[in-house]
Each structure stands twice: as C-alpha cells, then as structure tokens.
Write a protein that holds these residues in place. Structure first.
Motif, PDB file in Angstrom:
ATOM      1  N   GLN A 136     -21.819  29.866 -14.441  1.00 12.03           N
ATOM      2  CA  GLN A 136     -21.630  31.135 -15.137  1.00 12.03           C
ATOM      3  C   GLN A 136     -20.761  30.913 -16.361  1.00 12.03           C
ATOM      4  OE1 GLN A 136     -19.605  34.384 -13.035  1.00 12.03           O
ATOM      5  NE2 GLN A 136     -20.970  35.855 -14.047  1.00 12.03           N
ATOM      6  N   LEU A 137     -21.390  30.918 -17.517  1.00 16.21           N
ATOM      7  CA  LEU A 137     -20.649  30.829 -18.765  1.00 16.21           C
ATOM      8  C   LEU A 137     -19.906  32.140 -19.001  1.00 16.21           C
ATOM      9  CD1 LEU A 137     -23.456  29.125 -20.873  1.00 16.21           C
ATOM     10  CD2 LEU A 137     -21.399  28.041 -19.958  1.00 16.21           C
ATOM     11  N   PRO A 138     -18.839  32.111 -19.801  1.00 17.08           N
ATOM     12  CA  PRO A 138     -18.045  33.338 -20.003  1.00 17.08           C
ATOM     13  C   PRO A 138     -18.892  34.532 -20.430  1.00 17.08           C
ATOM     14  CG  PRO A 138     -16.916  31.439 -20.936  1.00 17.08           C
ATOM     15  CD  PRO A 138     -18.275  30.956 -20.505  1.00 17.08           C
ATOM     16  N   GLU A 139     -18.680  35.627 -19.761  1.00 16.50           N
ATOM     17  CA  GLU A 139     -19.320  36.909 -20.096  1.00 16.50           C
ATOM     18  C   GLU A 139     -20.855  36.855 -20.031  1.00 16.50           C
ATOM     19  OE1 GLU A 139     -17.381  39.544 -20.389  1.00 16.50           O
ATOM     20  OE2 GLU A 139     -15.692  38.196 -20.104  1.00 16.50           O
ATOM     21  N   THR A 140     -21.398  35.990 -19.173  1.00 13.68           N
ATOM     22  CA  THR A 140     -22.852  35.947 -19.011  1.00 13.68           C
ATOM     23  C   THR A 140     -23.224  35.972 -17.534  1.00 13.68           C
ATOM     24  OG1 THR A 140     -23.049  33.536 -18.888  1.00 13.68           O
ATOM     25  CG2 THR A 140     -23.068  34.529 -21.103  1.00 13.68           C
ATOM     26  N   ALA A 141     -24.507  36.165 -17.247  1.00 15.03           N
ATOM     27  CA  ALA A 141     -24.991  36.132 -15.869  1.00 15.03           C
ATOM     28  C   ALA A 141     -25.013  34.692 -15.367  1.00 15.03           C
ATOM     29  CB  ALA A 141     -26.390  36.726 -15.807  1.00 15.03           C
ATOM     30  N   PRO A 142     -24.903  34.513 -14.059  1.00 20.51           N
ATOM     31  CA  PRO A 142     -25.031  33.159 -13.504  1.00 20.51           C
ATOM     32  C   PRO A 142     -26.405  32.576 -13.806  1.00 20.51           C
ATOM     33  CG  PRO A 142     -24.125  34.673 -11.866  1.00 20.51           C
ATOM     34  CD  PRO A 142     -24.606  35.506 -13.015  1.00 20.51           C
ATOM     35  N   LYS A 143     -26.471  31.245 -13.736  1.00 22.75           N
ATOM     36  CA  LYS A 143     -27.711  30.518 -13.972  1.00 22.75           C
ATOM     37  C   LYS A 143     -27.813  29.417 -12.926  1.00 22.75           C
ATOM     38  CE  LYS A 143     -29.210  26.811 -17.004  1.00 22.75           C
ATOM     39  NZ  LYS A 143     -28.791  25.977 -18.141  1.00 22.75           N
ATOM     40  N   LEU A 144     -29.001  29.260 -12.348  1.00 23.02           N
ATOM     41  CA  LEU A 144     -29.200  28.217 -11.333  1.00 23.02           C
ATOM     42  C   LEU A 144     -29.057  26.839 -11.968  1.00 23.02           C
ATOM     43  CD1 LEU A 144     -30.011  27.473  -8.398  1.00 23.02           C
ATOM     44  CD2 LEU A 144     -32.395  27.490  -9.200  1.00 23.02           C
ATOM     45  N   LEU A 145     -28.221  25.995 -11.358  1.00 24.92           N
ATOM     46  CA  LEU A 145     -27.949  24.662 -11.885  1.00 24.92           C
ATOM     47  C   LEU A 145     -28.524  23.556 -10.988  1.00 24.92           C
ATOM     48  CD1 LEU A 145     -26.213  23.595 -14.312  1.00 24.92           C
ATOM     49  CD2 LEU A 145     -24.349  23.295 -12.663  1.00 24.92           C
ATOM     50  N   ILE A 146     -28.347  23.729  -9.682  1.00 28.62           N
ATOM     51  CA  ILE A 146     -28.828  22.772  -8.680  1.00 28.62           C
ATOM     52  C   ILE A 146     -29.356  23.581  -7.508  1.00 28.62           C
ATOM     53  CG2 ILE A 146     -28.196  20.979  -7.000  1.00 28.62           C
ATOM     54  CD1 ILE A 146     -28.043  19.827  -9.731  1.00 28.62           C
ATOM     55  N   TYR A 147     -30.507  23.186  -6.959  1.00 25.11           N
ATOM     56  CA  TYR A 147     -31.017  23.847  -5.757  1.00 25.11           C
ATOM     57  C   TYR A 147     -31.403  22.795  -4.718  1.00 25.11           C
ATOM     58  CZ  TYR A 147     -35.763  22.711  -7.390  1.00 25.11           C
ATOM     59  OH  TYR A 147     -36.894  22.055  -7.799  1.00 25.11           O
ATOM     60  N   GLY A 148     -31.408  23.237  -3.468  1.00 25.40           N
ATOM     61  CA  GLY A 148     -31.787  22.310  -2.395  1.00 25.40           C
ATOM     62  C   GLY A 148     -30.930  21.056  -2.369  1.00 25.40           C
ATOM     63  N   ASP A 149     -29.630  21.235  -2.489  1.00 22.33           N
ATOM     64  CA  ASP A 149     -28.621  20.164  -2.427  1.00 22.33           C
ATOM     65  C   ASP A 149     -28.535  19.318  -3.698  1.00 22.33           C
ATOM     66  OD1 ASP A 149     -29.533  19.345   1.021  1.00 22.33           O
ATOM     67  OD2 ASP A 149     -28.360  21.001   0.213  1.00 22.33           O
ATOM     68  N   SER A 150     -29.686  18.886  -4.233  1.00 25.58           N
ATOM     69  CA  SER A 150     -29.617  17.875  -5.297  1.00 25.58           C
ATOM     70  C   SER A 150     -30.725  17.976  -6.340  1.00 25.58           C
ATOM     71  CB  SER A 150     -29.666  16.481  -4.665  1.00 25.58           C
ATOM     72  OG  SER A 150     -30.854  16.324  -3.907  1.00 25.58           O
ATOM     73  N   ASN A 151     -31.451  19.070  -6.367  1.00 24.65           N
ATOM     74  CA  ASN A 151     -32.574  19.202  -7.302  1.00 24.65           C
ATOM     75  C   ASN A 151     -32.173  20.009  -8.525  1.00 24.65           C
ATOM     76  OD1 ASN A 151     -34.783  18.027  -5.489  1.00 24.65           O
ATOM     77  ND2 ASN A 151     -33.932  19.638  -4.195  1.00 24.65           N
ATOM     78  N   ARG A 152     -32.620  19.541  -9.686  1.00 24.19           N
ATOM     79  CA  ARG A 152     -32.319  20.251 -10.943  1.00 24.19           C
ATOM     80  C   ARG A 152     -33.534  21.035 -11.405  1.00 24.19           C
ATOM     81  NH1 ARG A 152     -30.388  15.320 -11.933  1.00 24.19           N
ATOM     82  NH2 ARG A 152     -32.309  14.794 -13.057  1.00 24.19           N
ATOM     83  N   PRO A 153     -33.348  22.326 -11.723  1.00 22.41           N
ATOM     84  CA  PRO A 153     -34.459  23.062 -12.345  1.00 22.41           C
ATOM     85  C   PRO A 153     -34.776  22.458 -13.702  1.00 22.41           C
ATOM     86  CG  PRO A 153     -32.730  24.555 -11.560  1.00 22.41           C
ATOM     87  CD  PRO A 153     -32.174  23.173 -11.508  1.00 22.41           C
ATOM     88  N   SER A 154     -35.976  22.741 -14.164  1.00 15.57           N
ATOM     89  CA  SER A 154     -36.390  22.272 -15.473  1.00 15.57           C
ATOM     90  C   SER A 154     -35.391  22.747 -16.529  1.00 15.57           C
ATOM     91  CB  SER A 154     -37.795  22.823 -15.769  1.00 15.57           C
ATOM     92  OG  SER A 154     -38.135  22.662 -17.105  1.00 15.57           O
ATOM     93  N   GLY A 155     -34.991  21.830 -17.407  1.00  8.54           N
ATOM     94  CA  GLY A 155     -34.088  22.180 -18.497  1.00  8.54           C
ATOM     95  C   GLY A 155     -32.624  21.879 -18.236  1.00  8.54           C
ATOM     96  N   VAL A 156     -32.269  21.606 -16.978  1.00 12.91           N
ATOM     97  CA  VAL A 156     -30.870  21.268 -16.673  1.00 12.91           C
ATOM     98  C   VAL A 156     -30.667  19.773 -16.916  1.00 12.91           C
ATOM     99  CG1 VAL A 156     -29.129  21.127 -14.853  1.00 12.91           C
ATOM    100  CG2 VAL A 156     -30.605  23.140 -15.019  1.00 12.91           C
ATOM    101  N   PRO A 157     -29.678  19.415 -17.715  1.00  7.83           N
ATOM    102  CA  PRO A 157     -29.469  17.988 -18.041  1.00  7.83           C
ATOM    103  C   PRO A 157     -29.148  17.164 -16.795  1.00  7.83           C
ATOM    104  CG  PRO A 157     -28.190  19.413 -19.499  1.00  7.83           C
ATOM    105  CD  PRO A 157     -28.735  20.285 -18.433  1.00  7.83           C
ATOM    106  N   ASP A 158     -29.518  15.874 -16.845  1.00 15.48           N
ATOM    107  CA  ASP A 158     -29.257  15.018 -15.688  1.00 15.48           C
ATOM    108  C   ASP A 158     -27.786  14.619 -15.589  1.00 15.48           C
ATOM    109  OD1 ASP A 158     -30.779  11.993 -17.131  1.00 15.48           O
ATOM    110  OD2 ASP A 158     -29.069  13.230 -17.754  1.00 15.48           O
TER     111      ASP A 158
END
Lengths: 111, 125
Positions: free
Chosen positions: A40-62
C-alpha cells in the motif's frame, strides 16, 4: 490485535535487501493456507504483490519474493528503491475464525 | 482490464446507515467472489465479508454480524455494502476487493487480486 504478526517497521538504504516477517499459528499459515502480500503506497489502495506464498502477479518486479515455512512467512525485497517506501501487509485465511485475516502491516522506510 | 470503481465519500451521523457501491468491469461479474475490507485512520486492514455474485450467498466477519449486509445487482455488475448503527469507530476507508479464484474453482484462492479505489466514510456528530 492482528491475527498475523508483523514488525511495525523496517528500513534499509537504496540497493540493500530487507525482509518482513509474518507469523501466524496452526489455524492459518500452519494449517497450510496460502500467505499473500499486499503493498500500500501512501494514500492509495492496496495492491497484490505476492500470492500463494511465492508467486508474483504479472508486472511485479522480481526484486520482490515470498517464502513460507511452518507457521511463518517472509517477504524479501532486494535492490531497494525509493519507490518501494510503503506499508506491506501479509494476509491469509483462518479456519478457526472462518475469516480472511491480515497482519498489522509493516512500514518500509528507504533511508 | 479488471476495474472496481466505488462510490464517493460519505459523512454520516452516529446511528445512521451507509451504503457503498462497487461496480465491476473487465471480467465476468458472476465468476468471482467479492470481498469488503476496511481501514481505520492510521490502522491496518480488516476483513468484513464476502459475497458470491452468482448466487448472492454471503459470509460476514463475526465482528460485523447483524450490522453489515452485502448485496449484488447482476444487471449492473455492482455489489453493495450497507453498514448500520454507525458509530465513530466506523470512520474508515472501505474497499471492495476481488477474490483471486473463481466461484467454481476446486481449490480456493483466498487472496485479493484487484482492489477498488476505496470510499471514505466519516461518522461524526
């Protein structure tokens, strides 16, 4: 009092590596439910970063990676950048509460 | 692309009710559960409830049982969160969030893959 326990704050210099821990119990993480991380960046909605323990959604840097062991999980951020300064929340499901649960959040400061 | 667009900020008196909407687009509305999560000022995230947009079934956090109602309007791909008997402690930003798994999936996803922009609700006399 959050069901999942996180440190209130962590910090690191640009380019460094930091980790954020998330501790649960046998009703959530220890039961095998996935651990997910939201940024959650300041004053913004949360954003999914990692799911299922260790998976990155498309667009999240490695630079962002997740791991889990037993009743705990960790988020690691390598090559820290100023834009990573945000609040990070771990999240899972709790079978005894029949509820989706969060950690209290960790504020990352890039020095 | 998936979008969840919420209604605007609200100011309510203690004891009143508030109804917040969340309009979904960019995917098949009835295929994914939708959750509601709130965040009090300076505090963390708190899960409130979930609705199945296909059949309308709901499940609420114990803390909000009897005070929150989630509904859906399939014709407009919109879900609603109504919270009654408001008190000052309900002052928060309310988010809708899509579940990462489909309603027909054999294994649940249990995470939130897209979030609305949030709706600020202020309860003050």
């Amino acid at each position: 009092q959050s069901v999942l326990t996180q440190p209130p704050s962590v910090s690191g210099a640009p380019g460094q590596r930091v980790t954020i821990s998330c501790t649960g119990n046998s009703s959530n993480i220890g039961m095998g439910y996935g651990v997910h991380w939201h940024q959650q960046l300041p004053e913004t909605a949360p954003k999914l970063l990692i799911y299922g323990d260790s998976n990155r959604p498309s667009g999240v840097p490695d630079r962002f990676s997740g791991s889990k062991s037993g009743t705990s999980a960790s988020l690691a951020i390598t090559g820290l950048q100023a834009e990573d300064e945000a609040d990070y929340y771990c999240q899972s499901y709790d079978s005894s509460l029949s509820a989706w649960v969060f950690g209290g959040g960790t504020k990352l400061t890039v020095l | 692309q998936v979008r969840l667009v919420q209604s605007g900020a609200e100011v309510k008196r203690p004891g009143a009710s508030v109804k917040v909407s969340c309009k979904a687009s960019g995917y098949t509305f009835t295929n994914y559960y939708l959750h509601w999560v709130r965040q009090a000022p300076g505090q963390g995230l708190e899960w409130m409830g979930i609705i199945n947009p296909s059949g309308g079934s709901t499940n609420y956090a114990q803390k909000f049982q009897g005070r929150v109602t989630l509904t859906k309007d399939t014709s407009t791909s919109t879900v609603y969160m109504e919270l009654n008997s408001l008190r000052s402690e309900d002052t928060a930003v309310y988010y809708c969030a899509r579940d990462g798994g489909t309603v027909t999936a054999a294994v649940r996803a249990d995470y939130f893959d897209h979030w609305g922009q949030g709706t600020r609700v202020t309860v003050s006399s």
